[in-house]
Design a protein around this motif. Structure first.
Motif, short mmCIF file in Angstrom:
data_model
loop_
_atom_site.label_atom_id
_atom_site.label_comp_id
_atom_site.label_asym_id
_atom_site.label_seq_id
_atom_site.Cartn_x
_atom_site.Cartn_y
_atom_site.Cartn_z
N ASN A 54 0.75 -1.17 -0.05
CA ASN A 54 0.18 0.09 -0.08
C ASN A 54 0.90 1.31 0.10
OD1 ASN A 54 -2.06 1.75 -0.02
ND2 ASN A 54 -2.46 1.47 2.36
N ARG A 55 1.70 1.53 0.95
CA ARG A 55 2.47 2.40 1.14
C ARG A 55 3.49 2.74 -0.16
NH1 ARG A 55 1.54 5.06 5.67
NH2 ARG A 55 0.53 3.95 7.36
N GLY A 56 3.86 1.43 -0.51
CA GLY A 56 5.00 1.42 -1.67
C GLY A 56 4.30 1.63 -3.15
N SER A 57 3.04 1.93 -2.94
CA SER A 57 2.41 2.29 -4.31
C SER A 57 2.65 3.61 -5.07
CB SER A 57 1.00 2.24 -4.10
OG SER A 57 0.44 1.02 -3.75
N ILE A 58 2.94 4.73 -4.13
CA ILE A 58 3.53 5.84 -4.36
C ILE A 58 4.70 5.77 -5.23
CG2 ILE A 58 4.09 8.16 -3.84
CD1 ILE A 58 1.67 8.33 -1.92
N ILE A 168 -10.04 6.82 -3.36
CA ILE A 168 -8.56 6.55 -4.10
C ILE A 168 -7.65 6.14 -3.01
CG2 ILE A 168 -6.71 8.10 -5.25
CD1 ILE A 168 -9.22 10.20 -5.83
N ALA A 169 -7.41 6.40 -1.82
CA ALA A 169 -6.51 5.83 -1.11
C ALA A 169 -6.91 4.93 0.13
CB ALA A 169 -5.68 7.01 -0.29
N VAL A 237 -0.69 11.46 -10.33
CA VAL A 237 -1.89 10.17 -9.84
C VAL A 237 -0.95 9.94 -8.21
CG1 VAL A 237 -2.03 7.67 -9.79
CG2 VAL A 237 -2.12 9.04 -11.89
N ALA A 238 0.11 9.88 -8.00
CA ALA A 238 0.72 9.92 -6.84
C ALA A 238 0.24 11.02 -5.62
CB ALA A 238 2.28 9.91 -6.70
N GLY A 239 0.09 12.17 -6.40
CA GLY A 239 -0.38 13.35 -5.47
C GLY A 239 -1.86 13.01 -5.07
N LEU A 240 -2.77 12.76 -6.04
CA LEU A 240 -4.07 12.45 -5.60
C LEU A 240 -4.20 11.40 -4.53
CD1 LEU A 240 -5.78 12.47 -9.18
CD2 LEU A 240 -6.19 14.00 -7.49
N ILE A 241 -3.08 10.29 -4.51
CA ILE A 241 -3.40 9.18 -3.37
C ILE A 241 -2.83 9.86 -2.37
CG2 ILE A 241 -2.28 6.77 -2.84
CD1 ILE A 241 -1.88 6.45 -5.79
N ASP A 242 -1.74 10.86 -2.29
CA ASP A 242 -1.31 11.27 -1.08
C ASP A 242 -2.39 12.11 -0.41
OD1 ASP A 242 1.03 11.81 0.62
OD2 ASP A 242 0.80 13.76 -0.04
N ALA A 243 -3.14 13.09 -1.53
CA ALA A 243 -4.13 13.97 -0.84
C ALA A 243 -5.13 13.09 -0.29
CB ALA A 243 -4.43 14.92 -1.91
N ASN A 245 -5.22 10.33 1.05
CA ASN A 245 -4.65 9.56 2.24
C ASN A 245 -4.94 10.61 3.51
OD1 ASN A 245 -3.49 7.34 3.69
ND2 ASN A 245 -1.53 8.48 3.43
N ILE A 246 -4.53 11.50 3.39
CA ILE A 246 -4.56 12.39 4.57
C ILE A 246 -5.86 13.44 4.51
CG2 ILE A 246 -1.70 12.45 4.86
CD1 ILE A 246 -2.18 15.47 3.70
N ASN A 247 -6.46 13.01 3.31
CA ASN A 247 -7.77 13.97 3.35
C ASN A 247 -7.62 15.44 3.60
OD1 ASN A 247 -9.84 12.32 3.13
ND2 ASN A 247 -9.90 11.59 5.13
#
Length: 341
Positions: A54-58, A168-169, A237-243, A245-247
């Protein structure tokens, strides 16, 4: 196994990152057996291994774009800032407009691709060195993201969109976290694009010898622009997952140092910084190796401040083993000592 097959495996760029990953997994098998425990709750898998994926996806997603850029002889230092821009655009549109997620996601990815296009134009058309060209966006990109959000953290807690954006995350598909699905699908599509078409050969050709590629009729500048746009897309894509993830869109901390991890993953995976031949699977393994190592260190209570030290040692070790000159020197010295006895 025949000698030819053994020699082929020894020369494979995938060998040493796989050895590094196996070594870390073996370490966990002996010292942290709980690392392999999996639990099913409400149809979803949980455990340290799932956490790594999960965390390695980004890291995997960023490494895909970075691999193609490095294969052309370039580098992209701006992926962390592009992640911040992508998250900022998504957060702003979700909170300030009535647009739904199907419209917001393409806009955020479009902004990231425009950032990649700017990098590509500076490198391929203007002729600025890649490290300088992308350093410009690395510095200015985070400022752009802060301008978009009004220099504040935008929280995404509105019930109208929070559930769909959370997916997404925080969502699951086939029992695994949804970011894993995104990383797998993106990896497969990228592999199909570069290994079943001439695109991969063109990228390697431009990285190996740009002038010769141009003489042979390959649009070298176009290929370079294309890989930087793709790298921007991956960062988006990584930015969307990150955002998700922390809402929130936290432009000060989103994607910090991720560009370095992406470069490390590519190098550890066996793609040379000089460009030319590349291996996407090697980069994926490299990203998973770094995340597995990080998760292992956190399991042992290593603080995030000191974690980069053992990580750097492992990276140096794998990179040295990737070097044919280093291996020859070590093995020859070992053989000489054996002969003296």
């Amino acid at each position: 196994m025949s000698r030819e097959r053994i020699a082929k495996w020894k020369s494979s760029p995938l060998l040493w990152p796989l050895v590094g990953l196996a070594a870390v997994l073996l370490f966990n098998a002996f010292f942290t057996p709980s690392f392999y425990q999996l639990e099913i709750r409400e149809g979803h898998l949980y455990g340290s291994l799932v956490d790594v994926l999960n965390r390695g996806s980004i890291g995997v997603i960023l490494a895909l774009g970075m691999t193609l850029v490095i294969a052309t002889g370039g580098v992209d230092l701006s992926v962390g800032s592009v992640m911040a821009i992508s998250g900022a655009v998504a957060a702003l549109l979700l909170t300030e407009t009535s647009w739904g997620l199907p419209l917001v996601v393409p806009c955020a990815l479009g902004a990231a691709m425009i950032a990649g296009l700017a990098n590509g134009i500076l490198v391929a058309k203007v002729g600025i060195q890649p490290i300088i060209a992308t350093l410009i966006l690395m510095v200015s990109g985070r400022g752009i993201a802060r301008y978009i959000t009004g220099e504040k953290v935008i929280a995404l807690v509105n019930d109208d969109f929070s559930e769909s954006f959370d997916f997404i995350a925080g969502g699951h598909f086939l029992g695994l976290p949804f970011p894993v699905t995104i990383a797998v699908v993106l990896t497969i599509l990228t592999l199909l694009a570069v290994r079943t078409t001439v695109l991969g050969l063109f990228i390697e050709s431009v990285g190996a010898n740009e002038k010769a590629s141009h003489i042979a009729g390959i649009n070298a500048r176009g290929i370079k622009v294309l890989v930087y746009v793709f790298c921007g897309f991956c960062a988006g894509v990584a930015g969307l997952i990150d955002a998700s993830n922390i809402n929130a869109a936290d432009t000060a901390n989103a994607g910090i140092f991720t560009e370095l991890d992406a470069i490390f993953a590519v190098v550890v995976g066996g793609t040379a910084l000089t460009g030319g031949r590349f291996t996407l699977l090697g980069s994926v393994i490299g990203a998973l190796l770094l995340q597995t190592l990080l998760t292992t260190m956190y399991t042992f209570g290593v603080s995030s401040d000191t974690a980069p030290i053992p990580k750097a040692l492992v990276i140096i070790g794998v990179c040295l083993l990737q070097s044919e000159a280093f291996r020859e020197k070590v093995f020859r010295a070992s053989e000489n000592r054996g002969g003296e006895r």
